[in-house]
Design an enzyme around this catalytic site. Structure first.
Site, PDB file in Angstrom:
ATOM      1  CG  HIS A  16     -13.398   3.628   6.269  1.00  0.00           C
ATOM      2  ND1 HIS A  16     -12.781   2.418   6.512  1.00  0.00           N
ATOM      3  CD2 HIS A  16     -12.310   4.512   6.461  1.00  0.00           C
ATOM      4  CE1 HIS A  16     -11.440   2.652   6.449  1.00  0.00           C
ATOM      5  NE2 HIS A  16     -11.181   3.766   6.842  1.00  0.00           N
ATOM      6  CG  LEU A  17     -16.258   7.392  10.854  1.00  0.00           C
ATOM      7  CD1 LEU A  17     -17.208   7.453  12.375  1.00  0.00           C
ATOM      8  CD2 LEU A  17     -16.815   8.382   9.775  1.00  0.00           C
ATOM      9  N   GLY A  18     -11.720   7.134   9.436  1.00  0.00           N
ATOM     10  CA  GLY A  18     -10.145   7.292   9.883  1.00  0.00           C
ATOM     11  C   GLY A  18      -9.624   8.704   9.704  1.00  0.00           C
ATOM     12  CD  GLU A  55      -9.106   0.138   3.903  1.00  0.00           C
ATOM     13  OE1 GLU A  55      -8.315   0.566   4.996  1.00  0.00           O
ATOM     14  OE2 GLU A  55      -9.216   0.736   3.132  1.00  0.00           O
ATOM     15  CG  HIS A 102     -12.272   5.012   2.565  1.00  0.00           C
ATOM     16  ND1 HIS A 102     -12.706   5.965   3.361  1.00  0.00           N
ATOM     17  CD2 HIS A 102     -10.965   4.964   2.693  1.00  0.00           C
ATOM     18  CE1 HIS A 102     -11.843   6.634   3.795  1.00  0.00           C
ATOM     19  NE2 HIS A 102     -10.891   6.063   3.473  1.00  0.00           N
ATOM     20  N   GLY A 117     -14.222   5.267  14.226  1.00  0.00           N
ATOM     21  CA  GLY A 117     -15.566   4.382  14.250  1.00  0.00           C
ATOM     22  C   GLY A 117     -15.337   3.257  15.151  1.00  0.00           C
ATOM     23  CG  ASN A 127      -2.097   1.063   0.971  1.00  0.00           C
ATOM     24  OD1 ASN A 127      -1.962   2.102   0.629  1.00  0.00           O
ATOM     25  ND2 ASN A 127      -2.786   0.929   2.223  1.00  0.00           N
ATOM     26  CG  ASP A 184      -4.738  11.721  16.925  1.00  0.00           C
ATOM     27  OD1 ASP A 184      -4.147  10.846  16.217  1.00  0.00           O
ATOM     28  OD2 ASP A 184      -5.525  11.378  17.833  1.00  0.00           O
ATOM     29  CE  LYS A 187      -0.807   2.425   6.451  1.00  0.00           C
ATOM     30  NZ  LYS A 187      -2.054   2.510   6.557  1.00  0.00           N
ATOM     31  NE  ARG A 191      -6.215   2.087  -0.442  1.00  0.00           N
ATOM     32  CZ  ARG A 191      -5.967   3.428   0.400  1.00  0.00           C
ATOM     33  NH1 ARG A 191      -5.056   3.537   1.164  1.00  0.00           N
ATOM     34  NH2 ARG A 191      -6.964   4.170   0.421  1.00  0.00           N
ATOM     35  NE  ARG A 208      -8.213  13.473   2.971  1.00  0.00           N
ATOM     36  CZ  ARG A 208      -8.359  12.207   2.478  1.00  0.00           C
ATOM     37  NH1 ARG A 208      -9.150  11.632   1.675  1.00  0.00           N
ATOM     38  NH2 ARG A 208      -7.839  11.391   3.259  1.00  0.00           N
TER      39      ARG A 208
END
Ligand code: ADP
Length: 403
Positions: A202-204, A379, A174, A326, A9, A276, A16, A85, A235
């Site tokens: 999806h909350l990251g 993922e 996502h 999440g 990724n 964060d 990653k 990815r 964002r």
């Protein structure tokens, strides 16, 4: 060749990698960070950091990461398959694809839609093709799951030629995570995927929400780019398009606006201190007004989008929360559900506080009209699964079932 699947990724300044066995169980992972900088380094999971070559690029860091896997006995000569990815598959890809020259060319063609992402994804692909020329490699696209959106959900109300000439439309991102949420929710609810309808949040650091109707994505909050939709770490998500003109009148260039909306907005922009959520919640608890604002706007806009997603469904089996926020923030889930009392979402405080740990992920109250679930995203395991399926020819049955 080993029986392992390597997942790659590539981000703009990081890579990653993760190794899985053939059944999709994680074996080991590592993060190469600060690429292009003096102090680029490799952080293997549970082991000491390794310095990377001076200003290492994606190719050098992938080579170093793979060498580390081999030197430490995690990987033999070569993996069975490699899954990449890839952020943007445009309209060309409705599912994962085995990499060949045509697929690589199609990913290059999508680069104008994702100039920050597809070129680095391609750098990773080129690096592993060079290292393992005979290993089957697979591209798994963030956009693919959303290719089932109905036309009314993906067309923007701008001159039609923007779409016909340039491909301007909603693509959504996502997708791998939302797809997994639908599958895992179906499994937990004891229903076939094709009869499961959920709203997946999806909350990251990036945040998006998707309506899945009978196993297929039918609406999603991210659009042409991953900037549209929910409030995110840095964002903005949705803003009035009139803002662009207004900022231009203040002497702010399009490049600056791009940077501000992508890197200096969202939780960071409102709090002024952090992108964060964990830090934000700590300062909000200590009474910091700006952090409270950021939290409140995040939850309100999330709830508003959950309401909007209901328009695309004729039944809702569960609202599902995932991603770092999440999965871990009881406060975000509780505050968001408070805004949704009219449609009938109700949280059970004690299950919510332990993230549904004792109830198979369920955090809704007994009198909630809809189930609310917490499901950790996987993922990379999904990418490994797609890679092994395509590489070994087991894909057709699975994929036709899922699409
Ligand atoms: P990415 O999108 O980069 O994969 P993650 O899914 O790891 O990111 O999510 C990162 C976000 O999750 C950060 O805002 C982080 O603060 C938040 N997070 C992680 N743990 C908690 C927690 N216990 N409470 C609240 N937020 C958390």
């Amino acid at each position: 060749m080993d029986d392992q699947i390597l997942v790659v990724n590539c981000g703009s300044s990081s890579v990653k990698i993760a190794l899985f066995n053939r059944s999709g169980e994680p074996l080991v992972s590592a993060l190469a960070e600060k690429l292009g900088q003096q102090d680029a380094r490799l952080l293997p999971e549970g082991a000491e950091a390794v310095d990377l070559p001076h200003k290492a690029d994606h190719r050098q860091s992938l080579a170093a990461a793979i060498e580390w896997l081999q030197d430490n006995g995690h990987l033999g000569n070569a993996p069975l398959a490699i899954g990449h990815r890839v952020v943007h598959g445009g309209e060309a890809f409705h599912q994962a694809a085995l990499l060949d020259d045509d697929v690589i060319r199609a990913i290059e063609d999508c680069a104008s839609l994702a100039p920050l992402h597809n070129p680095v994804n391609l750098a990773g692909i080129e690096a592993t093709l060079e290292l393992f020329p005979t290993v089957p490699q697979v591209a798994v696209f963030d956009t693919a799951f959303h290719q089932t959106l109905p036309r009314h959900a993906w067309l923007y109300p701008v001159p039609k030629r923007f779409y016909t000439d340039w491909g301007v439309r909603r693509y959504g991102f996502h997708g791998t995570s939302h797809h997994y949420m639908a599958e895992e929710a179906a499994r937990r609810l004891g229903k076939p995927l094709s009869e499961t309808s959920i709203i997946s949040a999806h909350l990251g650091n990036g945040c998006s929400i998707t309506a899945v109707r009978d196993g297929r994505s039918v609406d999603t909050s991210m659009g042409l780019t991953p900037l549209e939709g929910l409030v995110m770490g840095t964002r903005s998500g949705d803003v009035d398009p009139g803002l662009f003109d207004f900022l231009a009148s203040k002497g702010i260039s399009p490049e600056q606006t791009h940077r501000i909306l992508n890197r200096e907005s969202g939780l960071l922009g409102l709090s002024g201190t952090t992108s964060d959520m964990r830090n934000l919640l700590t300062s909000a608890r200590d009474g910091d007004k700006d952090s409270e604002d950021a939290f409140e706007v995040f939850c309100f806009r999330l709830a508003r989008y959950i309401g909007a997603m209901m328009v695309s469904l004729d039944r809702l089996d569960a609202l599902v929360f995932t991603g770092g926020i999440g999965e871990n923030s009881a406060e975000v889930r509780a505050r968001t559900a408070e805004h949704l009392s009219l449609p009938g979402f109700r949280i059970d405080p004690s299950s919510n506080n332990d993230h549904g740990g004792t109830r198979n992920g369920t955090v809704s109250a007994a009198d909630s009209r809809f189930k609310i679930l917490v499901i950790p995203t996987r993922e990379e395991a999904m990418i490994a699964r797609e890679a092994v399926a395509l590489a070994t020819g087991e894909a057709t049955a699975n994929q036709s079932k899922n699409q």
